[in-house]
Design a protein around this motif. Sequence first.
Motif, PDB file in Angstrom:
ATOM      1  N   GLN A  47      20.512  43.401  21.602  1.00  0.00           N
ATOM      2  CA  GLN A  47      20.059  44.605  22.291  1.00  0.00           C
ATOM      3  C   GLN A  47      20.256  46.002  21.748  1.00  0.00           C
ATOM      4  N   ASP A  48      21.594  45.920  21.046  1.00  0.00           N
ATOM      5  CA  ASP A  48      21.813  47.333  20.390  1.00  0.00           C
ATOM      6  C   ASP A  48      20.886  47.452  19.175  1.00  0.00           C
ATOM      7  N   MET A  49      20.527  46.280  18.480  1.00  0.00           N
ATOM      8  CA  MET A  49      19.657  46.463  17.550  1.00  0.00           C
ATOM      9  C   MET A  49      18.060  46.836  18.142  1.00  0.00           C
ATOM     10  N   ALA A  50      17.719  46.640  19.130  1.00  0.00           N
ATOM     11  CA  ALA A  50      16.688  46.930  19.873  1.00  0.00           C
ATOM     12  C   ALA A  50      16.472  48.365  20.462  1.00  0.00           C
ATOM     13  N   GLY A  51      17.823  48.941  20.456  1.00  0.00           N
ATOM     14  CA  GLY A  51      17.737  50.218  21.072  1.00  0.00           C
ATOM     15  C   GLY A  51      18.353  50.371  22.340  1.00  0.00           C
ATOM     16  N   GLY A  52      19.199  49.455  22.719  1.00  0.00           N
ATOM     17  CA  GLY A  52      19.818  49.475  24.038  1.00  0.00           C
ATOM     18  C   GLY A  52      19.193  48.758  25.047  1.00  0.00           C
ATOM     19  N   PRO A  53      19.928  48.715  26.333  1.00  0.00           N
ATOM     20  CA  PRO A  53      19.511  47.903  27.550  1.00  0.00           C
ATOM     21  C   PRO A  53      17.931  48.416  28.053  1.00  0.00           C
ATOM     22  N   ILE A  54      17.346  47.957  28.549  1.00  0.00           N
ATOM     23  CA  ILE A  54      16.060  48.548  29.361  1.00  0.00           C
ATOM     24  C   ILE A  54      16.322  48.756  30.757  1.00  0.00           C
ATOM     25  N   HIS A  55      16.112  50.161  30.887  1.00  0.00           N
ATOM     26  CA  HIS A  55      16.364  50.519  32.252  1.00  0.00           C
ATOM     27  C   HIS A  55      15.163  50.874  33.038  1.00  0.00           C
ATOM     28  N   THR A  56      15.305  50.851  34.400  1.00  0.00           N
ATOM     29  CA  THR A  56      14.155  50.936  35.349  1.00  0.00           C
ATOM     30  C   THR A  56      13.487  52.317  34.999  1.00  0.00           C
ATOM     31  N   ALA A  57      12.155  52.676  35.359  1.00  0.00           N
ATOM     32  CA  ALA A  57      11.521  53.776  35.679  1.00  0.00           C
ATOM     33  C   ALA A  57      12.319  54.872  36.423  1.00  0.00           C
ATOM     34  N   ASP A  58      13.013  54.465  37.388  1.00  0.00           N
ATOM     35  CA  ASP A  58      13.408  55.477  38.356  1.00  0.00           C
ATOM     36  C   ASP A  58      14.954  55.633  37.705  1.00  0.00           C
ATOM     37  N   GLU A  59      15.469  54.926  36.883  1.00  0.00           N
ATOM     38  CA  GLU A  59      16.965  54.970  36.312  1.00  0.00           C
ATOM     39  C   GLU A  59      16.680  56.300  35.370  1.00  0.00           C
ATOM     40  N   TYR A  60      15.464  56.133  34.616  1.00  0.00           N
ATOM     41  CA  TYR A  60      15.215  57.072  33.515  1.00  0.00           C
ATOM     42  C   TYR A  60      14.865  58.431  34.397  1.00  0.00           C
ATOM     43  N   LEU A  61      14.316  58.524  35.252  1.00  0.00           N
ATOM     44  CA  LEU A  61      13.974  59.848  35.887  1.00  0.00           C
ATOM     45  C   LEU A  61      15.296  60.343  36.408  1.00  0.00           C
ATOM     46  N   LYS A  62      16.026  59.591  36.970  1.00  0.00           N
ATOM     47  CA  LYS A  62      17.358  60.320  37.377  1.00  0.00           C
ATOM     48  C   LYS A  62      18.410  60.754  36.221  1.00  0.00           C
ATOM     49  N   ARG A  63      18.032  60.085  35.129  1.00  0.00           N
ATOM     50  CA  ARG A  63      18.796  60.488  33.852  1.00  0.00           C
ATOM     51  C   ARG A  63      18.310  61.828  33.514  1.00  0.00           C
ATOM     52  N   ASP A  64      16.663  61.794  33.430  1.00  0.00           N
ATOM     53  CA  ASP A  64      16.008  63.220  33.159  1.00  0.00           C
ATOM     54  C   ASP A  64      16.548  64.358  33.893  1.00  0.00           C
ATOM     55  N   VAL A  65      16.542  64.124  35.239  1.00  0.00           N
ATOM     56  CA  VAL A  65      17.011  65.110  36.177  1.00  0.00           C
ATOM     57  C   VAL A  65      18.392  65.481  36.262  1.00  0.00           C
ATOM     58  N   ARG A  66      19.456  64.667  35.826  1.00  0.00           N
ATOM     59  CA  ARG A  66      20.737  64.846  35.681  1.00  0.00           C
ATOM     60  C   ARG A  66      21.111  65.826  34.138  1.00  0.00           C
ATOM     61  N   THR A  67      20.166  65.484  33.303  1.00  0.00           N
ATOM     62  CA  THR A  67      20.076  66.247  32.083  1.00  0.00           C
ATOM     63  C   THR A  67      19.758  67.781  32.397  1.00  0.00           C
ATOM     64  N   ARG A  68      18.815  67.886  32.975  1.00  0.00           N
ATOM     65  CA  ARG A  68      18.345  69.212  33.309  1.00  0.00           C
ATOM     66  C   ARG A  68      19.454  70.055  34.037  1.00  0.00           C
ATOM     67  N   GLN A  69      19.916  69.278  35.229  1.00  0.00           N
ATOM     68  CA  GLN A  69      20.925  70.025  36.270  1.00  0.00           C
ATOM     69  C   GLN A  69      22.191  70.299  35.372  1.00  0.00           C
ATOM     70  N   ALA A  70      22.688  69.575  34.409  1.00  0.00           N
ATOM     71  CA  ALA A  70      23.888  69.745  33.711  1.00  0.00           C
ATOM     72  C   ALA A  70      23.598  71.177  33.043  1.00  0.00           C
ATOM     73  N   GLY A  71      22.466  71.470  32.243  1.00  0.00           N
ATOM     74  CA  GLY A  71      22.031  72.701  31.665  1.00  0.00           C
ATOM     75  C   GLY A  71      22.143  73.906  32.696  1.00  0.00           C
ATOM     76  N   LYS A  72      21.349  73.620  33.565  1.00  0.00           N
ATOM     77  CA  LYS A  72      21.347  74.702  34.678  1.00  0.00           C
ATOM     78  C   LYS A  72      22.849  75.010  35.341  1.00  0.00           C
ATOM     79  N   ARG A  73      23.623  73.992  35.472  1.00  0.00           N
ATOM     80  CA  ARG A  73      24.966  74.433  35.908  1.00  0.00           C
ATOM     81  C   ARG A  73      25.803  75.375  34.882  1.00  0.00           C
ATOM     82  N   GLU A  74      25.534  74.952  33.697  1.00  0.00           N
ATOM     83  CA  GLU A  74      26.434  75.813  32.555  1.00  0.00           C
ATOM     84  C   GLU A  74      25.764  77.095  32.345  1.00  0.00           C
ATOM     85  N   VAL A  75      24.511  76.995  32.335  1.00  0.00           N
ATOM     86  CA  VAL A  75      23.683  78.482  32.221  1.00  0.00           C
ATOM     87  C   VAL A  75      24.132  79.336  33.485  1.00  0.00           C
TER      88      VAL A  75
END
Length: 201
Positions: A47-75
């Motif tokens: 799994q590590d060699m392949a690039g990590g575990p496979i997440h669901t589409a919703d899990e990725y979308l939530k990660r994307d939102v958290r990434t933007r929110q983290a920057g918004k809070r700091e700025v």
Amino acid sequence: METTQPTAGPAASNGASRRVVVRRWAIGLVSLALIGWGAVSVHDFYQDMAGGPIHTADEYLKRDVRTRQAGKREVGQLGAEVGDPESFSPILSTSCVDEIGFDRNGVTRHQPIYEWPLSLSGRAAYLTQLKELRTVWESRGWKVRDTVTQEFGPNEGLSGIKTTNPDGIAITLAPNPHSVGIRLTTDGGCIRHRSVPEHRS
């Protein structure tokens, strides 16, 4: 005078039999544990060699939102005169790619990275902001590291700071290596995931 050796009684024989059974059970359990550990290790290695575990589409979308929110809070905490939390743009990752061909059957990978341009009046203002943000991050218990010092260009001699928040999102305040400006960036990491349906964004 002849002497006869005492023969082992039924109790002794039963005790020996129980010890043999217990020993065999123990060996069997240890063997099963080793086989299980080996299977998990092989799975994790692949799994590590392949690039990590496979997440669901919703899990990725939530990660994307958290990434933007983290920057918004700091700025937002830097102040309106420094930056606008809603003024951000994505950065294309050139390292989050499937070079070997592990991703198939609806599996892909993306790395949510965003940047916010900041308005700071000169080096002194930047260094002051850098010091203040370092203090804020350290007060939260976040480990702060220095970025590489710019060796040429308009930001020559300047470095930045970076940290990782409790969600595992990397946050960096540093000179923009591609322009004269200063920017704050957030990086959610390279994520393997099921393809996001076309009607989602």
